[in-house]
Structure formats: structure tokens, C-alpha cells
Design an enzyme around this catalytic site. Structure first.
Site, PDB file in Angstrom:
ATOM      1  CD  GLU A  67      -3.217  -3.203  -7.329  1.00  0.00           C
ATOM      2  OE1 GLU A  67      -2.671  -3.903  -6.440  1.00  0.00           O
ATOM      3  OE2 GLU A  67      -3.731  -2.103  -7.094  1.00  0.00           O
TER       4      GLU A  67
ATOM      5  CG  HIS B  15      -0.893   1.237  -4.520  1.00  0.00           C
ATOM      6  ND1 HIS B  15      -0.892   1.122  -5.893  1.00  0.00           N
ATOM      7  CD2 HIS B  15      -1.422   0.074  -4.042  1.00  0.00           C
ATOM      8  CE1 HIS B  15      -1.392  -0.048  -6.241  1.00  0.00           C
ATOM      9  NE2 HIS B  15      -1.717  -0.709  -5.140  1.00  0.00           N
TER      10      HIS B  15
ATOM     11  CD  GLU C   3      -2.713  -1.367  -0.023  1.00  0.00           C
ATOM     12  OE1 GLU C   3      -2.957  -0.350  -0.724  1.00  0.00           O
ATOM     13  OE2 GLU C   3      -3.092  -2.503  -0.337  1.00  0.00           O
TER      14      GLU C   3
END
Length: 285
Positions: free
Chosen positions: A202, A135, A132
Site C-alpha cells: 500500500e 497496484h 489503483e
């Protein structure tokens, strides 16, 4: 590097698609109107998405006093990634899930459900939170907003053409058959490109997360475990839960063939294989 190149090419493709379709259906004025319409909607989403998503899931902010172990994990990973400390949230939800939000690294937030904390080991959870933070590091919220803006503008152009009739850049009516075909196919093509961008990001977040935590195998094991949970299969006798995951860091839809083109996430098996291929390098180091 490959996924960044792929993202760039896909972004160029969706931009070119918008220019071509705009010229065919809306002319210059139609292109500008559609872009402004889609851009306005997505700008609002980009600027306020963190607050909207966190409120939607009733996320509770935690700190080093209320959740010392989890908060400390995120702080250590953020330091390893060279990121400002994000806000940290916990969602009281059984479904295993975690996500990052925020318009830039200085205004980022990461959240995890109580379910994912129960399902995963500390090592696996660390891999997920590193994903995360990757990202955040890659500014994927910005990338997804731009791609959504272009896809939305193409759809808006198609809608405008339905209501007002397609016009080329010189103001002449477009061939009706060609106009109808473009109005149907253009939004579909834009969606496919947008989903491909999401899948590329991703993969890149998996790679970046593995580098941040220095443990690709941990994230691979976490993905495999959450995949089994999403399919409703037992994890282990100690880990099984009666609920079915509603929102996860992997896509709960497992369609193959053409349906895979509409997935926001790559196939979990391929993600795991790529992560495990990185494991030997980290062990050797």
C-alpha cells in the site's frame, strides 16, 4: 525502493517459515502436500479473482460513451503510467471505494463506486485511480497471491498435524508440546507477515500513484476525506452522507497497539504524511 526491499525480505521470511514449519510438522511429503493444496486454491483465485470480485459487487463496465469523464481520466493515467488500457467499471454503491484487480497489466480492471465519485473532487479521484493503477503496475495481485499461498500452506500444515500428528523430515514424531505450540503460533506468524506485506504494498502504491498523477497532495486529501467518512464523521455540510462505508481503499478498523499488526493497510495518518512529504518535490519540479 525501501518498500520493495521490505516486501522481498518479508516474502523470504514467510518462505523460510514455511520450510521450517514444514520440516517440523509434516516432513517433505507434508510440505509438498500443503503447498500444492494452498497453491491450487490461490491459483484459482489469482486467475479468476477479477471476474469474481466484479460480479460480487455487480460492477458495470463503462466506456468513453457511457462514462466519458471517468473513463477518460483512467485512460490518461494509464498512458502516463505506460500501462495498457484496463477495463473500467462503476459500482452503484454509496460507500466510497475503489480497487484494481486482474492477474497482470494486460488483463487488469479498475473499479470505483458511485459513492467515491460523489465524495471526492475530480482531482482527488484522479489521485485514487492513480493509486489503483500503481497496484496494477507493481503486479501486487501476484505478490499478494504468493504470500497468501505460503500463509495458506503453513495453516494447512498445522491442520494436517492436528489430524495426523506431526512428523519431522525423518518420519519421527515431533515432541507433542512443541508440535502444539507450533500449530498455534505458525499460522499467526504467517498471517502477521502476510499483513505486513500488504501494508508495504500500500505504501508503494501510494508512492507510485503520486508519481503517476504528479499530485501527491490530491491522494493525501482523498485519503483524509475517506477516513473521516469511514469514521462516521461529517466531511463538510455539502459532502456528508448518511451511510457508513463498507469497503474502502483504507482500512476501516482503527485499532492501535498489537491490533495494528493485523491491518491490511497502514495507518492513514502515516500514509498522508508520506504523501505530503513528496509534495514539495513535485512543486519544485
Amino acid at each position: 525502493m525501501f518498500n520493495w526491499t521490505k516486501t522481498f525480505l518479508l516474502m523470504a521470511a514467510i518462505t523460510a517459515l514455511f520450510a521450517v514449519i514444514g520440516g517440523m510438522l509434516g516432513g517433505q511429503q507434508g510440505m509438498l502436500l500443503a503447498l500444492l493444496f494452498a497453491g491450487g486454491m490461490n491459483f484459482f483465485s489469482y486467475w479468476f479473482s477479477d471476474k469474481m470480485v466484479l460480479k460480487m459487487y455487480n460492477a458495470q463496465e463503462v466506456d468513453e460513451h457511457s462514462a466519458p469523464q471517468f473513463y477518460g481520466m483512467v485512460r490518461e493515467l494509464a498512458q502516463r503510467a505506460g500501462l495498457p488500457m484496463p477495463k473500467v467499471y462503476v459500482i452503484n454503491e454509496d460507500a466510497p471505494n475503489a480497487f484494481a484487480t486482474g492477474r497482470n497489466p494486460e488483463n487488469a480492471a479498475v473499479a470505483a463506486t458511485t459513492g467515491i465519485m460523489q465524495v471526492l473532487s475530480e482531482r482527488e479521484l484522479r489521485g485514487v485511480m492513480a493509486h489503483e493503477l500503481a497496484h496494477v503496475q507493481h503486479r501486487d495481485i501476484l505478490i499478494s497471491t504468493i504470500s497468501a499461498t505460503m500463509a495458506g500452506a503453513i495453516s494447512a500444515l498445522a491442520n494436517f498435524a492436528v489430524m495426523f500428528g506431526g512428523r519431522d523430515s525423518d518420519g519421527r514424531p515431533v515432541n507433542p508440546i512443541a508440535s502444539i505450540a507450533v500449530m498455534i503460533l505458525a499460522p499467526l506468524a504467517a498471517t502477521l507477515i502476510q499483513m505486513a506485506i500488504s501494508r508495504a504494498r500500500e505504501f508503494e502504491a501510494d508512492r507510485g500513484g503520486a508519481e503517476i498523477c504528479g499530485d501527491p497532495e490530491a491522494l493525501a486529501q482523498a485519503l483524509a476525506k475517506i477516513e473521516r467518512y469511514a469514521q462516521g464523521l461529517p466531511l463538510t455540510p455539502a459532502e456528508a452522507h448518511p451511510e457508513t462505508a463498507q469497503m474502502m481503499i483504507i482500512n476501516p478498523l482503527h485499532g492501535g497497539g498489537l491490533s495494528g499488526l493485523f491491518r491490511t493497510h497502514p495507518a492513514t495518518e502515516e500514509r498522508i504524511q508520506r504523501l505530503l512529504a513528496m509534495t514539495g518535490r513535485y512543486r519544485a519540479g
